[in-house]
Design an enzyme around this catalytic site. Sequence first.
Site, PDB file in Angstrom:
ATOM      1  N   HIS A  94       0.639  -1.221  -0.085  1.00 52.87           N
ATOM      2  CA  HIS A  94       0.029   0.208  -0.456  1.00 52.87           C
ATOM      3  C   HIS A  94       1.261   1.728  -0.259  1.00 52.87           C
ATOM      4  O   HIS A  94       1.429   1.462   0.981  1.00 52.87           O
ATOM      5  CB  HIS A  94      -0.739   0.075   1.225  1.00 52.87           C
ATOM      6  CG  HIS A  94      -1.813   1.130   1.145  1.00 52.87           C
ATOM      7  ND1 HIS A  94      -2.641   1.532   2.219  1.00 52.87           N
ATOM      8  CD2 HIS A  94      -1.657   2.288   0.629  1.00 52.87           C
ATOM      9  CE1 HIS A  94      -3.636   2.075   2.147  1.00 52.87           C
ATOM     10  NE2 HIS A  94      -2.789   2.657   1.392  1.00 52.87           N
ATOM     11  N   THR A 102      -8.812   2.833  -0.428  1.00 55.11           N
ATOM     12  CA  THR A 102     -10.593   2.009  -0.331  1.00 55.11           C
ATOM     13  C   THR A 102     -10.324   0.997  -1.174  1.00 55.11           C
ATOM     14  O   THR A 102     -11.440   0.290  -0.852  1.00 55.11           O
ATOM     15  CB  THR A 102     -10.840   3.553  -1.972  1.00 55.11           C
ATOM     16  OG1 THR A 102     -10.921   4.447  -1.351  1.00 55.11           O
ATOM     17  CG2 THR A 102     -11.881   2.737  -3.090  1.00 55.11           C
ATOM     18  N   HIS A 152       3.225   1.708   6.383  1.00 57.96           N
ATOM     19  CA  HIS A 152       3.491   1.472   4.531  1.00 57.96           C
ATOM     20  C   HIS A 152       4.175   1.267   3.817  1.00 57.96           C
ATOM     21  O   HIS A 152       5.739   1.755   3.593  1.00 57.96           O
ATOM     22  CB  HIS A 152       3.563   3.165   3.971  1.00 57.96           C
ATOM     23  CG  HIS A 152       1.810   3.243   3.910  1.00 57.96           C
ATOM     24  ND1 HIS A 152       0.833   3.560   3.083  1.00 57.96           N
ATOM     25  CD2 HIS A 152       1.817   4.922   5.547  1.00 57.96           C
ATOM     26  CE1 HIS A 152      -0.302   4.239   3.153  1.00 57.96           C
ATOM     27  NE2 HIS A 152       0.037   4.713   4.870  1.00 57.96           N
TER      28      HIS A 152
END
Length: 379
Positions: A94, A102, A152
């Site tokens: 991500h 989303t 992340h």
Amino acid sequence: MAEKQWLKASVGALLGLMVFGLMTYQYLCPGNSCVSRPDRYVTYGGGNSRPDYAGAVDRLLQEPRRKKYTFRPSTLDRDVDFNISENDVIVFLHMQKTGGTTFGRHLVKNMDLERPCQCRRGQKRCQCLRPGTDRDIWLFSRFSTGWSCGLHADWTELKDCVPDMMDKKEKQPKKRRYFYITMLREPVARYLSEWRHVQRGATWKTSRHMCDGKMPSEKELPSCFDDNWVGVGLDEFTDCPWNLANNRQTRMLADLSLVGCYNTSRVNQEQRNRILLGSAKTNLRRMAFFGLTEFQKKSQYMFERTFKLKFIESFEQVNGTTAGRTPISGDQKRKVEELNALDIELYDYAKDLFLQRLERLKQHDPDYYDYVDEEVANW
């Protein structure tokens, strides 16, 4: 006689030079990778008018298909034999401001599965277990396992962390197959979106940036701010040479070990950029799936056909986002493009591969549902 011999020798030399030139071009520019790309990211009006950035991006993404790269059939065919009931794990990489939140929610709340993920109200994580088990996990992502490998986490971090972390979570060592997936976004829009997000208070200060078993030192990775960067202007944002927003997608998809991690003294900048871009393209090409934020329904179709899984509800294309409405000057636009030159080339490569794979699927899929008229978004 001498004149004829001279003429023959000249023609032979000319042909030799032409053949050498063609061979050199093919070596340096495989797959038409040296095709020039005109400056098409924004259009300008007269006088002091602001750039029509969102409109220009839409026109760029909707322009007629022209193949820029040549890929092997094995690269275009997505023959993934993912089995959710066995030891296969989807790992979602991500990257910030690529629509990953989303998409991540789709994975845990919108999948038509024999055993859907269990999402309890008020909790950020969902439990995504295989059918018939009480601890075996099929999805490694923010909304299933949390930021287990760091906030992340990038490709470099995930490849070293995921196997051991899965053993800990399932409380047993096991041989598994990992299927990496990610989402990419048009680089200038993504960069502006990150700037606005940081402007509102985002920092990601707890990201570890692990590489070769250690975190970067403060000297290797200085910070652009103290506690936060609330209210930062675009010029100040682009002026910080250590800003991780610059070429973020290339860096997060590349194997940083190839360039000495965050120690920039190991390799000169030109060589470092070339290695990182090449590594990012290779890792992206080898991933089981990647989607593009600007093509939501096409990305949904690609995922469903790749993994032979279905979503319950169709993805929606969101238009008119903050980044798309952000007015920037011509000088600012050029600065952003310069800072994200690697990402721009990576996205160009990714978009061409993505659309070629779609064409391939359409040729072999009698049930292909056509999204040619899908509106693109500037998230």
